[in-house]
Design a protein around this motif. Structure first.
Motif, PDB file in Angstrom:
ATOM      1  N   PRO A  26       0.829  -1.212   0.000  1.00 38.59           N
ATOM      2  CA  PRO A  26       0.000   0.000   0.000  1.00 38.59           C
ATOM      3  C   PRO A  26       0.861   1.260   0.000  1.00 38.59           C
ATOM      4  CG  PRO A  26      -0.020  -1.026   2.157  1.00 38.59           C
ATOM      5  CD  PRO A  26       0.700  -1.960   1.239  1.00 38.59           C
ATOM      6  N   GLU A  27       0.344   2.333  -0.572  1.00 34.15           N
ATOM      7  CA  GLU A  27       1.112   3.566  -0.687  1.00 34.15           C
ATOM      8  C   GLU A  27       1.251   4.296   0.643  1.00 34.15           C
ATOM      9  OE1 GLU A  27       0.056   6.148  -3.829  1.00 34.15           O
ATOM     10  OE2 GLU A  27      -0.273   4.531  -5.247  1.00 34.15           O
ATOM     11  N   THR A  28       0.467   3.911   1.650  1.00 31.34           N
ATOM     12  CA  THR A  28       0.558   4.580   2.939  1.00 31.34           C
ATOM     13  C   THR A  28       1.816   4.199   3.697  1.00 31.34           C
ATOM     14  OG1 THR A  28      -0.754   2.842   3.960  1.00 31.34           O
ATOM     15  CG2 THR A  28      -1.937   4.787   3.162  1.00 31.34           C
ATOM     16  N   VAL A  29       2.509   3.179   3.256  1.00 29.95           N
ATOM     17  CA  VAL A  29       3.741   2.770   3.920  1.00 29.95           C
ATOM     18  C   VAL A  29       4.832   3.812   3.690  1.00 29.95           C
ATOM     19  CG1 VAL A  29       5.556   1.018   3.941  1.00 29.95           C
ATOM     20  CG2 VAL A  29       3.163   0.342   3.802  1.00 29.95           C
ATOM     21  N   LYS A  30       4.827   4.424   2.524  1.00 29.64           N
ATOM     22  CA  LYS A  30       5.837   5.424   2.200  1.00 29.64           C
ATOM     23  C   LYS A  30       5.611   6.684   3.012  1.00 29.64           C
ATOM     24  CE  LYS A  30       6.361   3.678  -2.461  1.00 29.64           C
ATOM     25  NZ  LYS A  30       6.260   3.968  -3.872  1.00 29.64           N
ATOM     26  N   LYS A  31       6.703   7.289   3.442  1.00 25.98           N
ATOM     27  CA  LYS A  31       6.613   8.498   4.250  1.00 25.98           C
ATOM     28  C   LYS A  31       6.327   9.693   3.340  1.00 25.98           C
ATOM     29  CE  LYS A  31       9.226  11.237   7.526  1.00 25.98           C
ATOM     30  NZ  LYS A  31      10.529  11.430   8.175  1.00 25.98           N
ATOM     31  N   ALA A  32       5.277  10.412   3.669  1.00 28.81           N
ATOM     32  CA  ALA A  32       4.903  11.584   2.877  1.00 28.81           C
ATOM     33  C   ALA A  32       5.700  12.789   3.354  1.00 28.81           C
ATOM     34  CB  ALA A  32       3.412  11.860   3.001  1.00 28.81           C
ATOM     35  N   ASN A  33       6.342  13.476   2.427  1.00 30.26           N
ATOM     36  CA  ASN A  33       7.115  14.663   2.746  1.00 30.26           C
ATOM     37  C   ASN A  33       6.592  15.794   1.869  1.00 30.26           C
ATOM     38  OD1 ASN A  33       8.950  16.474   3.663  1.00 30.26           O
ATOM     39  ND2 ASN A  33      10.751  15.446   2.844  1.00 30.26           N
ATOM     40  N   ASP A  34       5.873  16.725   2.459  1.00 29.31           N
ATOM     41  CA  ASP A  34       5.266  17.804   1.686  1.00 29.31           C
ATOM     42  C   ASP A  34       6.248  18.920   1.383  1.00 29.31           C
ATOM     43  OD1 ASP A  34       2.217  17.460   3.590  1.00 29.31           O
ATOM     44  OD2 ASP A  34       2.882  16.420   1.800  1.00 29.31           O
ATOM     45  N   TYR A  35       7.281  19.071   2.191  1.00 30.05           N
ATOM     46  CA  TYR A  35       8.223  20.173   2.027  1.00 30.05           C
ATOM     47  C   TYR A  35       9.491  19.689   1.344  1.00 30.05           C
ATOM     48  CZ  TYR A  35       5.169  22.115   5.590  1.00 30.05           C
ATOM     49  OH  TYR A  35       4.082  22.545   6.285  1.00 30.05           O
ATOM     50  N   PRO A  36       9.985  20.456   0.355  1.00 25.97           N
ATOM     51  CA  PRO A  36      11.248  20.048  -0.280  1.00 25.97           C
ATOM     52  C   PRO A  36      12.458  20.306   0.616  1.00 25.97           C
ATOM     53  CG  PRO A  36      10.417  22.043  -1.301  1.00 25.97           C
ATOM     54  CD  PRO A  36       9.370  21.578  -0.331  1.00 25.97           C
ATOM     55  N   VAL A  37      12.320  21.181   1.618  1.00 28.99           N
ATOM     56  CA  VAL A  37      13.396  21.435   2.581  1.00 28.99           C
ATOM     57  C   VAL A  37      12.876  21.137   3.979  1.00 28.99           C
ATOM     58  CG1 VAL A  37      14.536  23.187   1.170  1.00 28.99           C
ATOM     59  CG2 VAL A  37      12.790  23.880   2.774  1.00 28.99           C
ATOM     60  N   GLY A  38      13.799  20.950   4.899  1.00 30.33           N
ATOM     61  CA  GLY A  38      13.411  20.649   6.270  1.00 30.33           C
ATOM     62  C   GLY A  38      12.892  21.875   6.995  1.00 30.33           C
ATOM     63  N   PRO A  39      12.193  21.681   8.109  1.00 31.39           N
ATOM     64  CA  PRO A  39      11.638  22.809   8.851  1.00 31.39           C
ATOM     65  C   PRO A  39      12.713  23.679   9.500  1.00 31.39           C
ATOM     66  CG  PRO A  39      11.205  20.754   9.989  1.00 31.39           C
ATOM     67  CD  PRO A  39      11.797  20.403   8.672  1.00 31.39           C
ATOM     68  N   ILE A  40      13.845  23.100   9.864  1.00 27.66           N
ATOM     69  CA  ILE A  40      14.922  23.900  10.468  1.00 27.66           C
ATOM     70  C   ILE A  40      15.540  24.822   9.426  1.00 27.66           C
ATOM     71  CG2 ILE A  40      17.194  23.749  11.552  1.00 27.66           C
ATOM     72  CD1 ILE A  40      16.260  21.134  12.831  1.00 27.66           C
ATOM     73  N   LEU A  41      15.787  24.314   8.243  1.00 30.47           N
ATOM     74  CA  LEU A  41      16.346  25.135   7.170  1.00 30.47           C
ATOM     75  C   LEU A  41      15.369  26.229   6.755  1.00 30.47           C
ATOM     76  CD1 LEU A  41      18.750  25.486   5.263  1.00 30.47           C
ATOM     77  CD2 LEU A  41      17.604  23.965   3.678  1.00 30.47           C
ATOM     78  N   LEU A  42      14.095  25.912   6.709  1.00 31.86           N
ATOM     79  CA  LEU A  42      13.082  26.906   6.378  1.00 31.86           C
ATOM     80  C   LEU A  42      13.018  28.000   7.443  1.00 31.86           C
ATOM     81  CD1 LEU A  42      10.825  27.657   4.390  1.00 31.86           C
ATOM     82  CD2 LEU A  42       9.275  26.308   5.789  1.00 31.86           C
ATOM     83  N   GLY A  43      13.087  27.611   8.715  1.00 33.94           N
ATOM     84  CA  GLY A  43      13.094  28.593   9.801  1.00 33.94           C
ATOM     85  C   GLY A  43      14.319  29.489   9.751  1.00 33.94           C
ATOM     86  N   PHE A  47      14.394  33.518   9.232  1.00 34.06           N
ATOM     87  CA  PHE A  47      15.127  34.343  10.197  1.00 34.06           C
ATOM     88  C   PHE A  47      16.088  35.283   9.484  1.00 34.06           C
ATOM     89  CE2 PHE A  47      18.958  34.848  12.825  1.00 34.06           C
ATOM     90  CZ  PHE A  47      18.402  35.534  13.903  1.00 34.06           C
ATOM     91  N   VAL A  48      16.810  34.796   8.505  1.00 32.45           N
ATOM     92  CA  VAL A  48      17.769  35.632   7.768  1.00 32.45           C
ATOM     93  C   VAL A  48      17.042  36.698   6.962  1.00 32.45           C
ATOM     94  CG1 VAL A  48      19.479  35.610   5.902  1.00 32.45           C
ATOM     95  CG2 VAL A  48      19.569  33.881   7.699  1.00 32.45           C
ATOM     96  N   VAL A  49      15.971  36.346   6.283  1.00 30.85           N
ATOM     97  CA  VAL A  49      15.232  37.305   5.461  1.00 30.85           C
ATOM     98  C   VAL A  49      14.595  38.395   6.331  1.00 30.85           C
ATOM     99  CG1 VAL A  49      13.226  37.585   3.939  1.00 30.85           C
ATOM    100  CG2 VAL A  49      14.835  35.720   3.559  1.00 30.85           C
ATOM    101  N   VAL A  50      13.945  37.999   7.404  1.00 33.16           N
ATOM    102  CA  VAL A  50      13.307  38.976   8.293  1.00 33.16           C
ATOM    103  C   VAL A  50      14.368  39.831   8.969  1.00 33.16           C
ATOM    104  CG1 VAL A  50      11.913  39.210  10.393  1.00 33.16           C
ATOM    105  CG2 VAL A  50      11.225  37.621   8.603  1.00 33.16           C
ATOM    106  N   GLY A  51      15.472  39.228   9.395  1.00 38.01           N
ATOM    107  CA  GLY A  51      16.538  39.999  10.032  1.00 38.01           C
ATOM    108  C   GLY A  51      17.179  40.991   9.099  1.00 38.01           C
TER     109      GLY A  51
END
Length: 58
Positions: A26-43, A47-51
């Protein structure tokens, strides 16, 4: 010493059942990743853009 015919038949039946299930994962076994980058890198990027905007605008 040989195995009994009944035990051999059970093993064969179990093996053949696994063969018929092959490829039907079943396709639910595969881990779904909606973001192409991780949440730490996005944060960090936010931070850099706002700063940098804050230092230029104020």
């Amino acid at each position: 010493m040989t195995t009994s015919r009944r035990l051999a038949d059970r093993k064969i039946a179990r093996f053949e059942k696994n063969i018929t299930k092959r490829g039907s994962v079943p396709e639910t076994v595969k881990k779904a990743n909606d973001y192409p980058v991780g949440p730490i890198l996005l944060g960090f990027f936010v931070f850099v853009v706002v700063g940098s905007c804050k230092s230029l605008c104020f």
